[in-house]
Design a protein around this motif. Structure first.
Motif, PDB file in Angstrom:
ATOM      1  N   VAL A   1      47.059  49.456   5.716  1.00  0.00           N
ATOM      2  CA  VAL A   1      46.533  50.338   6.810  1.00  0.00           C
ATOM      3  C   VAL A   1      47.027  50.024   8.130  1.00  0.00           C
ATOM      4  CG1 VAL A   1      44.484  51.040   7.924  1.00  0.00           C
ATOM      5  CG2 VAL A   1      44.397  50.300   5.196  1.00  0.00           C
ATOM      6  N   CYS A   2      47.164  48.787   8.486  1.00  0.00           N
ATOM      7  CA  CYS A   2      47.552  48.388   9.956  1.00  0.00           C
ATOM      8  C   CYS A   2      48.697  47.598  10.188  1.00  0.00           C
ATOM      9  CB  CYS A   2      46.220  47.870  10.770  1.00  0.00           C
ATOM     10  SG  CYS A   2      46.074  46.104  10.190  1.00  0.00           S
TER      11      CYS A   2
ATOM     12  N   ALA B   1      40.186  46.510   6.576  1.00  0.00           N
ATOM     13  CA  ALA B   1      40.664  47.070   5.251  1.00  0.00           C
ATOM     14  C   ALA B   1      40.570  45.993   4.213  1.00  0.00           C
ATOM     15  CB  ALA B   1      42.243  47.619   5.139  1.00  0.00           C
TER      16      ALA B   1
ATOM     17  N   CYS C   1      48.982  44.296   5.030  1.00  0.00           N
ATOM     18  CA  CYS C   1      47.974  45.219   5.211  1.00  0.00           C
ATOM     19  C   CYS C   1      48.569  46.682   5.180  1.00  0.00           C
ATOM     20  CB  CYS C   1      46.978  45.292   6.417  1.00  0.00           C
ATOM     21  SG  CYS C   1      45.813  46.446   6.263  1.00  0.00           S
TER      22      CYS C   1
ATOM     23  N   TYR D   1      48.984  44.313   9.309  1.00  0.00           N
ATOM     24  CA  TYR D   1      48.788  42.939   9.664  1.00  0.00           C
ATOM     25  C   TYR D   1      49.249  42.191   8.372  1.00  0.00           C
ATOM     26  CZ  TYR D   1      45.866  38.805   9.310  1.00  0.00           C
ATOM     27  OH  TYR D   1      45.621  37.499   9.186  1.00  0.00           O
TER      28      TYR D   1
ATOM     29  N   CYS E   1      41.858  45.619  10.945  1.00  0.00           N
ATOM     30  CA  CYS E   1      41.314  46.917  10.677  1.00  0.00           C
ATOM     31  C   CYS E   1      40.143  47.052   9.775  1.00  0.00           C
ATOM     32  CB  CYS E   1      42.344  47.783  10.075  1.00  0.00           C
ATOM     33  SG  CYS E   1      42.992  47.577   8.415  1.00  0.00           S
TER      34      CYS E   1
ATOM     35  N   CYS F   1      40.665  42.648   6.042  1.00  0.00           N
ATOM     36  CA  CYS F   1      41.885  42.671   7.193  1.00  0.00           C
ATOM     37  C   CYS F   1      41.282  42.385   8.635  1.00  0.00           C
ATOM     38  CB  CYS F   1      42.467  43.877   7.244  1.00  0.00           C
ATOM     39  SG  CYS F   1      43.735  44.164   8.497  1.00  0.00           S
TER      40      CYS F   1
HETATM   41 FE    FE Z   1      44.711  45.906   8.438  1.00  0.00          FE
END
Ligand code: FE
Length: 252
Positions: A207-208, A243, A205, A210, A241, A238
């Motif tokens: 964004v985070c 996403a 991911c 993961y 987060c 996700c």
């Molecule tokens: Fe994420």
């Protein structure tokens, strides 16, 4: 001690997981923080460390008050993702949860909360990237009995990550403290391999951080082990987060 610094020693420091909220000019925001502590008993005082770049920092600085929700161990990851991996500058987080207004005017988030605390800031310390706000307790309530979510449980059992604005952030692509994520073996046979079908890759991911491991799947979302990332439903998000699939990249 030798004077050498093994920063792994910091991983043995324990924390909880909290939603910290505040308000400013009628606007509300909140974020996940792992650094809420009681620092004095009489009068009761609590402290929290908040990243200077965060909107909640701006709100606490302006209003001089903050509220804390002590999270339940059963708190689902999308809830943590909403408060921990999204900015209140992009999302109205409080519109997506239940809360009640406290004596400080702060939104006290009741979803997944065991207890609520409210504080009026009496002093603060600039710690570099963060500000440590110290506040007098002006409200406190127990909502339900349960096991408080700890930072260790979040990392080990929930496979959660630290966002880069966390005081405990260790940098990108670092393995979790105890390495609970088993490496993808790739050994699991695909049910019906087709010609031209790609090998199942781990996706990260953006964004985070993961990692979706096809060998593990996403059991909490009903995705069985052995599901290739490409085969995930279009509306899969996700688990940390929230996403969308499009925010994921193949792990190099
Ligand atoms: Fe994420």
């Amino acid at each position: 001690m030798t004077g050498e610094m093994d920063r792994k020693a910091l991983r043995d420091v324990t924390y909880g997981m909290y939603v910290v909220t505040s308000h400013s000019d009628g606007k509300l925001n909140g974020q996940i923080a792992n650094t809420v502590i009681q620092v004095c008993s009489e009068p009761p005082r609590i402290a929290v460390s908040i990243n200077k770049n965060n909107l909640t920092h701006e709100y606490i600085s302006k209003s001089g008050v903050f509220a804390v929700s002590v999270l339940d161990e059963k708190t689902p990851m999308p809830f943590i993702g909403l408060f921990g991996f999204k900015s209140g500058r992009d999302v109205d987080k409080l519109s997506q949860v239940n809360y009640k207004e406290g004596v400080t005017g702060c939104p006290c988030v009741t979803d997944n909360a065991l207890s609520l605390l409210e504080a009026k800031v009496g002093g603060s310390t600039d710690t570099g990237t963060h500000t440590l706000f110290v506040g007098d307790l002006v409200g406190a309530e127990v909502l339900q009995q349960g096991a408080p979510l700890t930072y260790a449980f979040y990392h080990k059992k929930k496979r959660g990550k630290s966002p880069k604005n966390a005081p405990t952030y260790e940098g990108p692509d670092k393995p979790p403290a105890e390495g609970p994520q088993k490496p993808s073996t790739g050994a699991r046979e695909k049910p019906s391999p087709r010609e031209g079908e790609k090998d199942m890759k781990t996706y990260v991911c953006n964004v985070c951080g993961y990692e979706y491991d096809p060998a593990v799947g996403d059991p909490d979302a009903g995705i069985p082990a052995g599901t290739a990332f490409e085969k995930l439903p279009a509306d899969w998000v996700c688990p940390i987060c929230g996403a969308a699939k499009s925010e994921f990249s193949p792990k190099p």
